[in-house]
Design an enzyme around this catalytic site. Structure first.
Site, PDB file in Angstrom:
ATOM      1  CG  ASP A  71      -3.856  16.752 -14.133  1.00  0.00           C
ATOM      2  OD1 ASP A  71      -3.552  15.549 -14.839  1.00  0.00           O
ATOM      3  OD2 ASP A  71      -4.632  16.848 -13.077  1.00  0.00           O
TER       4      ASP A  71
ATOM      5  CG  ASP B  82      -9.573  21.910 -14.075  1.00  0.00           C
ATOM      6  OD1 ASP B  82      -9.703  21.031 -13.092  1.00  0.00           O
ATOM      7  OD2 ASP B  82      -8.508  22.951 -13.792  1.00  0.00           O
TER       8      ASP B  82
END
EC number: 2.4.2.29
Length: 382
Positions: A93, A268
């Site tokens: 991320d 996720d």
């Protein structure tokens, strides 16, 4: 990275991500769930144990790995793959979500975000360019753009301004990514809160810039499930069909099923690992709260249908005992099981799409848990 789409069943998609890495070619079968390795480890697990659950790709956290151990130590090892000894694909991320979670400790400007380091209190700055540089050093196979995660609730005006700034940051992310000569994949992140028209503008802007995949961000941040479902039903059909679609930070097993129903390819979440450490274990017909005293003398396996190391070798009574004593092995065995449950669920979903019986699978999935099937708010694209 390239994306191959094999089959659809309603809006559900069966495909794969293909990565060329120094160690060879790696495929990630989709729909896929990515375990979260925040600090370069899936908590309590070796890479071999994570792989044994069926995981083909992990998520790493740019923000936390930037603060500790930092870019210099990462470069000394090679990259994150070498540091943690996971040589399969990694998605990182951008750090945006963590920065915006700091609340009053941070200040957002057009240039980026100034914030107080939660470890040592020093003032530091994270921008789209810096995020791209950190992820380059991490060797991420999938890099995420730096964006502002629009909070919930947010007014239309706030969500609009936030989304527009995220688009400007997306272009800056793209430009710096290209300047670095990064040959890996870069995903855009669709923002716009719970407002369909803002989501549309965000997606159109991202497509104009051009990305290798598109994530839906700013969901699972406190909004009602109906809003999440509505936004997914609205935006997924508009995402280019030849690009993977990633729903960030989601979620419960039901959320994965509902995401796939609406066209999502990647997920996720910390839920399987965090819940494991808290004694919440996912099984075929719901949840086992292993701390409940009724399991003290229960000699049955956790889930008779599960093929994980934990279920093949240990009883609920043993898991209860380990938890009661605070033994590290308890958390590890629980984590192995929960991660395997998630990977088994994704494998069942993929098979159901291949067999063109995904709708039947959804009905059976909810029936096993004694729950009704949530309605689709928009008509299926058949």
């Amino acid at each position: 990275m390239k994306y191959e789409l094999d089959k659809t069943s309603g809006n559900a998609r069966r495909g794969r991500l293909v990565f060329e890495r120094p160690q060879g070619t790696f495929s990630v079968e989709t729909p896929a769930f990515m375990p979260v390795g925040t600090y370069g480890t899936v908590k309590g697990m070796t890479p071999e144990e994570v792989r044994a659950t069926g995981a083909e790709i992990l998520l790493g956290n740019t923000f936390h790995l930037w603060l500790r151990p930092g870019q210099e130590i990462m470069r000394k090892h090679g990259d994150l793959h070498d540091f943690m000894q996971w040589h399969r694909p990694i998605l990182t991320d951008s750090g945006g979500f963590q920065v915006f979670s700091l609340g009053k400790l941070r200040k957002i400007t057009e240039e980026g975000v100034k914030f107080q380091n939660p470890i040592n209190g020093e003032r530091i700055f994270l921008s789209p360019e810096k995020s791209m540089e950190i992820q380059y050093d991490l060797g991420s196979d999938i890099v995420m753009i730096f964006d502002e995660c629009t909070p919930y609730p947010a007014t239309f005006d706030y969500a609009k301004k936030s989304m527009e700034m995220s688009l400007r940051w997306a272009k800056r992310s793209r430009d710096r990514f290209d300047e670095l000569g990064n040959k890996n994949a870069l995903f855009g992140i669709i923002q716009g809160g719970v407002f369909e028209e803002l989501r549309k503008v965000s997606l159109e802007g991202l497509v104009n810039i051009g990305f290798d995949g598109y994530a839906v961000g700013g969901l699972a941040v406190g909004e009602p499930k109906e809003d999440m479902h509505r936004i997914l039903e609205y935006i997924c059909p508009q995402i280019p069909a030849d690009k993977p679609r990633y729903l960030m930070g989601v979620g419960k097993p039901e959320d994965l099923v509902e995401g796939v129903r609406r066209g999502i390819d990647m997920f996720d979440c910390v839920m399987p690992t965090r819940n494991a450490r808290n004694g919440h274990l996912f099984v075929t017909d719901g949840i086992v709260k292993i701390r409940n005293a009724k399991y003290r003398d229960d000699t049955s396996p956790l889930d008779p249908e599960c093929d994980c190391y934990t279920c093949k070798n240990y009883t609920k009574a043993y898991l209860y005992h380990l938890d009661k004593c605070g033994e590290i092995l308890g958390a590890r065995l629980n984590t192995i099981h929960n991660l395997r449950y998630y990977q088994r669920l994704m494998a069942e979903i993929r098979q159901a799409i291949e067999d063109d019986r995904f709708d039947d699978f959804v009905v059976e999935f909810y029936a096993r848990m004694g729950k009704p099937v949530p309605p689709l708010q928009l008509a299926d694209k058949s």
